[in-house]
Design an enzyme around this catalytic site. Structure first.
Site, PDB file in Angstrom:
ATOM      1  N   GLU A   1       0.965  -1.276   0.100  1.00  0.00           N
ATOM      2  CA  GLU A   1       0.050   0.123   0.035  1.00  0.00           C
ATOM      3  C   GLU A   1       1.071   0.959   0.231  1.00  0.00           C
ATOM      4  OE1 GLU A   1      -4.115  -1.523   2.245  1.00  0.00           O
ATOM      5  OE2 GLU A   1      -2.210  -0.989   3.550  1.00  0.00           O
TER       6      GLU A   1
ATOM      7  N   CYS B   1       3.613   8.581   1.032  1.00  0.00           N
ATOM      8  CA  CYS B   1       4.308   7.419   1.776  1.00  0.00           C
ATOM      9  C   CYS B   1       4.313   6.364   1.080  1.00  0.00           C
ATOM     10  CB  CYS B   1       3.416   7.474   3.147  1.00  0.00           C
ATOM     11  SG  CYS B   1       3.910   6.217   4.184  1.00  0.00           S
TER      12      CYS B   1
ATOM     13  N   CYS C   1       6.355  -7.328   6.135  1.00  0.00           N
ATOM     14  CA  CYS C   1       7.758  -6.923   6.558  1.00  0.00           C
ATOM     15  C   CYS C   1       8.316  -7.856   7.567  1.00  0.00           C
ATOM     16  CB  CYS C   1       7.579  -5.549   7.362  1.00  0.00           C
ATOM     17  SG  CYS C   1       9.206  -5.000   8.126  1.00  0.00           S
TER      18      CYS C   1
ATOM     19  N   CYS D   1       7.497  -6.054  14.428  1.00  0.00           N
ATOM     20  CA  CYS D   1       7.192  -4.928  15.446  1.00  0.00           C
ATOM     21  C   CYS D   1       5.749  -5.339  15.794  1.00  0.00           C
ATOM     22  CB  CYS D   1       7.566  -3.566  15.110  1.00  0.00           C
ATOM     23  SG  CYS D   1       9.129  -3.141  14.276  1.00  0.00           S
TER      24      CYS D   1
ATOM     25  N   CYS E   1       2.630  -2.744  15.246  1.00  0.00           N
ATOM     26  CA  CYS E   1       2.572  -2.546  13.454  1.00  0.00           C
ATOM     27  C   CYS E   1       1.690  -3.575  12.664  1.00  0.00           C
ATOM     28  CB  CYS E   1       3.858  -2.333  12.975  1.00  0.00           C
ATOM     29  SG  CYS E   1       3.962  -2.257  11.400  1.00  0.00           S
TER      30      CYS E   1
ATOM     31  N   GLY F   1       7.158  -2.170   5.337  1.00  0.00           N
ATOM     32  CA  GLY F   1       8.530  -2.734   4.899  1.00  0.00           C
ATOM     33  C   GLY F   1       9.557  -2.037   5.956  1.00  0.00           C
ATOM     34  N   GLU F   2      10.697  -2.457   5.788  1.00  0.00           N
ATOM     35  CA  GLU F   2      11.904  -1.862   6.315  1.00  0.00           C
ATOM     36  C   GLU F   2      12.768  -1.431   5.188  1.00  0.00           C
ATOM     37  OE1 GLU F   2      13.522  -0.518   9.157  1.00  0.00           O
ATOM     38  OE2 GLU F   2      14.898  -0.157   7.560  1.00  0.00           O
TER      39      GLU F   2
ATOM     40  N   SER G   1      12.904   6.211   6.810  1.00  0.00           N
ATOM     41  CA  SER G   1      12.513   5.873   8.129  1.00  0.00           C
ATOM     42  C   SER G   1      13.140   4.415   8.120  1.00  0.00           C
ATOM     43  CB  SER G   1      11.049   5.937   8.422  1.00  0.00           C
ATOM     44  OG  SER G   1      10.892   5.845   9.808  1.00  0.00           O
TER      45      SER G   1
ATOM     46  N   SER H   1      13.349   5.163  13.925  1.00  0.00           N
ATOM     47  CA  SER H   1      12.420   4.787  15.116  1.00  0.00           C
ATOM     48  C   SER H   1      12.896   4.251  16.347  1.00  0.00           C
ATOM     49  CB  SER H   1      11.470   3.932  14.315  1.00  0.00           C
ATOM     50  OG  SER H   1      10.341   3.689  15.179  1.00  0.00           O
ATOM     51  N   LEU H   2      13.097   5.152  17.284  1.00  0.00           N
ATOM     52  CA  LEU H   2      13.759   4.725  18.515  1.00  0.00           C
ATOM     53  C   LEU H   2      12.595   3.758  19.124  1.00  0.00           C
ATOM     54  CD1 LEU H   2      15.340   7.750  19.973  1.00  0.00           C
ATOM     55  CD2 LEU H   2      16.452   5.782  18.516  1.00  0.00           C
TER      56      LEU H   2
ATOM     57  N   ASN I   1      -1.541   3.994  16.753  1.00  0.00           N
ATOM     58  CA  ASN I   1      -2.692   3.696  16.269  1.00  0.00           C
ATOM     59  C   ASN I   1      -2.928   2.207  16.234  1.00  0.00           C
ATOM     60  OD1 ASN I   1      -3.352   6.460  15.083  1.00  0.00           O
ATOM     61  ND2 ASN I   1      -1.232   6.096  13.892  1.00  0.00           N
TER      62      ASN I   1
ATOM     63  N   CYS J   1      -0.256   5.763  10.549  1.00  0.00           N
ATOM     64  CA  CYS J   1       1.078   5.087  10.914  1.00  0.00           C
ATOM     65  C   CYS J   1       1.056   3.791  11.787  1.00  0.00           C
ATOM     66  CB  CYS J   1       1.895   6.196  11.882  1.00  0.00           C
ATOM     67  SG  CYS J   1       3.377   6.651  11.460  1.00  0.00           S
TER      68      CYS J   1
HETATM   69  S1  SF4 Z   1       7.252  -0.616  12.329  1.00  0.00           S
HETATM   70 FE1  SF4 Z   1       8.524  -0.853  10.269  1.00  0.00          FE
HETATM   71  S2  SF4 Z   1      10.011  -2.141  10.698  1.00  0.00           S
HETATM   72 FE2  SF4 Z   1       8.413  -2.535  12.137  1.00  0.00          FE
HETATM   73  S3  SF4 Z   1       7.231  -4.276  11.317  1.00  0.00           S
HETATM   74 FE3  SF4 Z   1       6.175  -2.322  10.803  1.00  0.00          FE
HETATM   75  S4  SF4 Z   1       7.100  -1.886   9.002  1.00  0.00           S
HETATM   76 FE4  SF4 Z   1       8.395  -3.301   9.626  1.00  0.00          FE
END
Ligand code: SF4
Length: 278
Positions: free
Chosen positions: A28, A41, A48, A52, A55, A95-96, A127, A150-151, A226, A269
């Site tokens: 997306e 974005c 991913c 996390c 997320c 994704g990262e 990011s 992203s800390l 969120n 987010c």
């Molecule tokens: S926050 Fe970023 S790195 Fe972490 S699972 Fe979501 S998309 Fe992947």
């Protein structure tokens, strides 16, 4: 590739597009509007692998990396949604980006090429959750893009419970790499901090954060958590958020509160999950 779904937020006009690529892999992208300026974005991966816990993309698992042309196709679609005028690009979608850096870098080079879209690198932000070797590489790359790290939170034990990447790249190493990046590139870094209710949103954590970022040329983006189904976190109350921001600002750190956009269509987010929600 095709656009399989298009959603428009009734709250703020945010547009979310769901791409289906040739093999069925979904991703997306989102167009956000703020004071008449549009931002895109973009996603770098389908799903991913970082997993996390806060997320929705992490919860869906990993399909595959996107190619640079699949990334630039998202840009084309966003540009069209924005009426041909995009102010910024952020690689903060699914994704990262630093785990698919070759394709993301090629997309950046293509998009900024004077013979192509000529989109300024200075208006692009990548990011990362903190992939240390690529932060180090970026410092020497000569790219003019902005870096956001992203800390998540300011405590390594808390962070380990929120992202498995803390085990591979601990907070201290991430901060060290970010500091070196600033020193070498002469630029500042954005640190992203996610506020969870009663978890990391008190004055004590603001102090902890200030301690961690000491000496680093940085700005802070505060992000409200969120919700998505299946997770029991709650977002901070606004008075706590304001207090947290005040404590950082008082210490001289430029601190922004990221305004939530597109939450009614699952576009905010941490909500991207490539399902036809909303
Ligand atoms: S926050 Fe970023 S790195 Fe972490 S699972 Fe979501 S998309 Fe992947």
């Amino acid at each position: 590739m095709q656009i399989a779904d298009r959603r428009v937020s009734k709250i703020d006009g945010t547009v979310k597009l769901l791409f289906k690529f040739h093999d069925g892999a979904p991703a997306e992208c989102v167009v956000l509007f703020n004071k008449g300026r549009a931002s895109a974005c973009l996603s770098s991966q389908s799903g991913c692998a970082c997993a996390c816990r806060f997320c929705a993309t992490g919860a869906m698992g990993f399909n595959r990396d996107l190619t640079s042309s699949e990334i630039t196709a998202q840009f084309d679609a966003c540009l069209s949604e924005a009426g041909g005028d995009l102010g910024n690009i952020v690689f903060m979608g699914m994704g990262e980006p630093f785990l698919n850096w070759e394709h993301v870098k090629n997309a950046i080079l293509f998009l900024s090429d004077q013979k192509g879209p000529a989109f300024p690198q200075s208006k692009m932000t990548v990011s990362t959750i903190g992939i240390v070797p690529v932060i180090n590489e970026l410092a020497d790359s000569g790219l003019k893009i902005k870096l956001a790290v992203s800390l998540v939170t300011a405590d390594n034990h808390q962070r380990a419970g929120l992202t498995p990447m803390e085990k591979k790249y601990p907070l201290t190493e991430v901060l060290e790499a970010a500091g070196k990046y600033c020193g070498k590139s002469g630029k500042s870094v954005f640190f992203e901090y996610i506020l969870f209710d009663g978890f990391n949103d008190t004055h004590r954590y603001a102090e902890k954060l200030l301690d961690l970022i000491k000496g680093i040329n940085c700005k802070i983006n505060l992000i409200l958590y969120n919700r998505f189904p299946g997770r029991d976190f709650s977002r901070s109350r606004m008075e706590r958020v304001k207090e947290f921001q005040k404590a950082l600002m008082k210490a001289g750190i430029r601190t922004y509160l990221r305004r939530e956009k597109g939450s009614d269509i699952g576009a905010a987010c941490g909500q991207l999950a490539a399902i036809r929600n909303g």
